[in-house]
Scaffold this active site. Structure first.
Site, PDB file in Angstrom:
ATOM      1  N   CYS A   1      -8.436  28.178 -13.013  1.00 32.15           N
ATOM      2  CA  CYS A   1      -7.148  27.475 -12.585  1.00 32.15           C
ATOM      3  C   CYS A   1      -5.703  28.639 -12.485  1.00 32.15           C
ATOM      4  CB  CYS A   1      -6.250  27.042 -14.725  1.00 32.15           C
ATOM      5  SG  CYS A   1      -8.114  26.351 -15.306  1.00 32.15           S
TER       6      CYS A   1
ATOM      7  N   SER B   1       3.532  15.898  -8.189  1.00 29.91           N
ATOM      8  CA  SER B   1       2.804  14.930  -8.985  1.00 29.91           C
ATOM      9  C   SER B   1       1.496  14.557  -7.945  1.00 29.91           C
ATOM     10  CB  SER B   1       3.405  13.360  -8.846  1.00 29.91           C
ATOM     11  OG  SER B   1       3.130  11.651  -9.223  1.00 29.91           O
TER      12      SER B   1
ATOM     13  N   CYS C   1      -6.101  30.956 -18.423  1.00 27.54           N
ATOM     14  CA  CYS C   1      -7.182  30.164 -17.941  1.00 27.54           C
ATOM     15  C   CYS C   1      -7.143  31.306 -16.684  1.00 27.54           C
ATOM     16  CB  CYS C   1      -7.412  28.607 -17.585  1.00 27.54           C
ATOM     17  SG  CYS C   1      -8.951  28.755 -16.010  1.00 27.54           S
TER      18      CYS C   1
ATOM     19  N   ARG D   1     -13.655  23.822 -11.145  1.00 19.39           N
ATOM     20  CA  ARG D   1     -14.697  22.321 -11.484  1.00 19.39           C
ATOM     21  C   ARG D   1     -13.590  22.307 -13.418  1.00 19.39           C
ATOM     22  NH1 ARG D   1     -20.172  25.752 -11.763  1.00 19.39           N
ATOM     23  NH2 ARG D   1     -19.344  27.765 -13.115  1.00 19.39           N
TER      24      ARG D   1
ATOM     25  N   HIS E   1      -0.131  18.043  -8.999  1.00 15.26           N
ATOM     26  CA  HIS E   1      -0.663  17.208 -10.902  1.00 15.26           C
ATOM     27  C   HIS E   1      -1.837  16.058 -10.384  1.00 15.26           C
ATOM     28  CE1 HIS E   1       0.745  16.962 -14.978  1.00 15.26           C
ATOM     29  NE2 HIS E   1      -0.577  17.418 -14.868  1.00 15.26           N
TER      30      HIS E   1
ATOM     31  N   TRP F   1       3.300  22.864 -17.605  1.00 14.09           N
ATOM     32  CA  TRP F   1       3.351  21.116 -17.177  1.00 14.09           C
ATOM     33  C   TRP F   1       5.011  20.627 -17.997  1.00 14.09           C
ATOM     34  CZ3 TRP F   1       1.641  20.007 -12.192  1.00 14.09           C
ATOM     35  CH2 TRP F   1       0.436  19.996 -11.853  1.00 14.09           C
TER      36      TRP F   1
ATOM     37  N   THR G   1     -13.211  23.832 -17.211  1.00 15.50           N
ATOM     38  CA  THR G   1     -13.567  24.717 -17.149  1.00 15.50           C
ATOM     39  C   THR G   1     -13.111  24.746 -19.389  1.00 15.50           C
ATOM     40  OG1 THR G   1     -10.688  25.740 -17.166  1.00 15.50           O
ATOM     41  CG2 THR G   1     -12.510  26.404 -15.497  1.00 15.50           C
TER      42      THR G   1
ATOM     43  N   ARG H   1      -7.221   8.883 -16.894  1.00 15.58           N
ATOM     44  CA  ARG H   1      -5.952   9.728 -15.615  1.00 15.58           C
ATOM     45  C   ARG H   1      -5.202   8.480 -14.759  1.00 15.58           C
ATOM     46  NH1 ARG H   1      -8.950  12.525 -18.509  1.00 15.58           N
ATOM     47  NH2 ARG H   1      -8.434  14.261 -18.828  1.00 15.58           N
TER      48      ARG H   1
END
Length: 445
Positions: free
Chosen positions: A393, A248, A390, A185, A251, A198, A187, A283
């Site tokens: 993550c 992609s 993170c 979720r 992502h 990235w 963060t 996005r």
């Protein structure tokens, strides 16, 4: 594709963020739908509508039940590995970045012991004995230095078809994590550190035309908006196009998950998580993203097709009577294996699978070179996950890159899978428990 349904509910990776971009006229995005995400996918015979119906009504309800079982909810991971590419000392200090590992007594004995009992244990013992005899016969006449070289080559052979840099699960730093208690979720992890991850993935490890660069949004040093129009790929081979679309798709998955489980409200007593439609539109809205949003979503469907195809191909490995989802609870383990096989048969029944035979089908020498380049690029991306600041993550990034890497390993091992005997060990092709857990959880995202 409705923002509250379809793959939005079930797909997502970690919570590395795309920063906010200009929204256009107030309220304009809210009035637009995502009806562009329809029809056929590039390089596939499948369409969005077929995937949505198959996933939402047939496959995902069963898969979700499987992922809640003990075998699939515990994943062993080393979150303390140093970044191999740059000095990464800045760890996320936000509370939601933390991962809570499991106390050892909470992990089922069968998983913690690392053994495969029932009928699988006997197969493993036979395989280990034969391997010990083979190495023992050689080692007796070799110097200590040469013995070490032999062991290194053995490990190299074991990893020659691997698309991921796997954790050493025997390391003192490797710990079991309950995935259900550490969900993906939002963060709050963002900014230059996330951008750097990235940037490294796209600029250094992703196949793309040399003249395509990543433009920055003016005035936002941390922004990461990646635009590649379709015509840029007109001269790129199908393998390189597929590689880019897989990354992609991952992502896109990340940002869908960020939007779907967003921190909407926080008080002293509780936090409220839920869908943030505005974040999703920033996005993926076609106007806001200059036409890229719908293409990113289609790449997500492409990723789904690749992993679905892998599940359909690996059925013989799991169908063997000797394979068990061993946790120590015999009746529950048998029930979960039945459900697992039901899911795999369902995956095999999908009518419009991706045809991986189009990969590396040209000149054998050039195809082998490209395949190795493909594998090493992806393996490098899996290493980059150890640079994510993170920890939550990093957990989900490592798990899902390993899951996709396992799917690629399966697709490129078809000949070995076809030769797996119905009983006894499968010498030519093997999946570890780590790979199995990662594969199905990645697909579940």
């Amino acid at each position: 594709m409705a923002a509250g349904s379809g793959l939005l509910r079930v797909l997502g990776l970690a919570t590395l963020l795309l920063p906010v971009v200009p929204r256009g006229p107030p309220g304009a995005a809210e009035r637009r739908c995502f009806c562009q995400v329809t029809g056929h996918l590039d390089d596939c015979t499948c369409d969005v509508e077929t995937i949505d119906a198959f996933n939402n009504y047939k496959l995902f309800p069963r898969l979700n039940e499987l992922l809640e079982s003990d075998y699939f909810r515990y994943y062993k991971v080393n979150l303390k590995k140093p970044c191999p590419f740059w000095n990464e000392n800045s760890h996320c200090g936000i509370r939601d970045c933390a991962v809570k590992p499991c106390p050892s007594d909470e992990v089922p004995d069968g998983i913690r012991s690392g053994s495969y009992k029932y009928s699988e244990e006997a197969n493993d013992l036979v395989e280990e004995c034969e391997e010990a005899k083979r190495l023992g016969a050689v080692d007796g006449s070799l110097s200590e230095e040469t013995q070490q070289a032999v062991l290194q080559w053995t490990r190299h052979d074991d990893s020659s078809n691997s698309f991921c840099e796997a954790d050493d699960i025997y390391s003192p730093d490797a710990e079991y994590v309950d995935l259900l208690l550490n969900p993906e979720r939002y963060t709050g992890y963002k900014g230059p550190d996330a951008w750097k991850i990235w940037n490294s993935i796209y600029e250094e490890n992703c196949f793309k035309p040399q003249n395509v660069k990543r433009p920055l949004v003016p005035g936002r040093g941390e922004s990461f908006i990646y635009f590649i129009n379709a015509h840029f790929f007109s001269g790129v081979c199908v393998e390189k196009r597929a590689f880019y679309k897989l990354i992609s798709g991952l992502h896109a998955s990340i940002n869908i998950h960020l939007s779907a489980r967003y921190l909407l409200q926080e008080t002293w007593s509780e936090k409220k998580w839920g869908p943030n439609v505005t974040e999703f539109q920033q996005r993926f809205d076609g106007v806001i993203t200059r036409g890229e949003g719908p293409r990113r979503l289609k790449n997500l469907y492409f990723l789904y097709l690749i992993e679905l195809r892998a599940l359909s191909k690996v059925l013989p490995f799991f169908e063997r009577p000797g394979f068990q989802l061993y946790t120590g609870n015999r009746s529950h383990d048998a029930e979960m294996k039945t459900l697992l096989l039901e899911i795999l048969h369902l995956a095999k029944s999908f009518p419009l699978h991706f045809d991986e035979n189009s990969f590396f089908a040209g000149n054998k020498k050039e195809a082998a070179k490209l395949k190795e380049e493909f594998r090493l690029h992806f393996k490098n991306i899996s290493k980059i996950m150890d640079c994510v600041g993170c920890f939550k993550c990093r957990l989900w990034g490592k798990l899902q890159t390993q899951g996709l890497g396992t799917a690629l390993k399966i697709l490129f091992s078809e000949n070995l899978i076809e030769k797996i005997p119905e009983s006894g060990p499968s010498y030519g092709f093997q999946l570890t428990r780590q790979e199995i857990v990662a594969l199905f959880n990645a697909f579940g995202r």
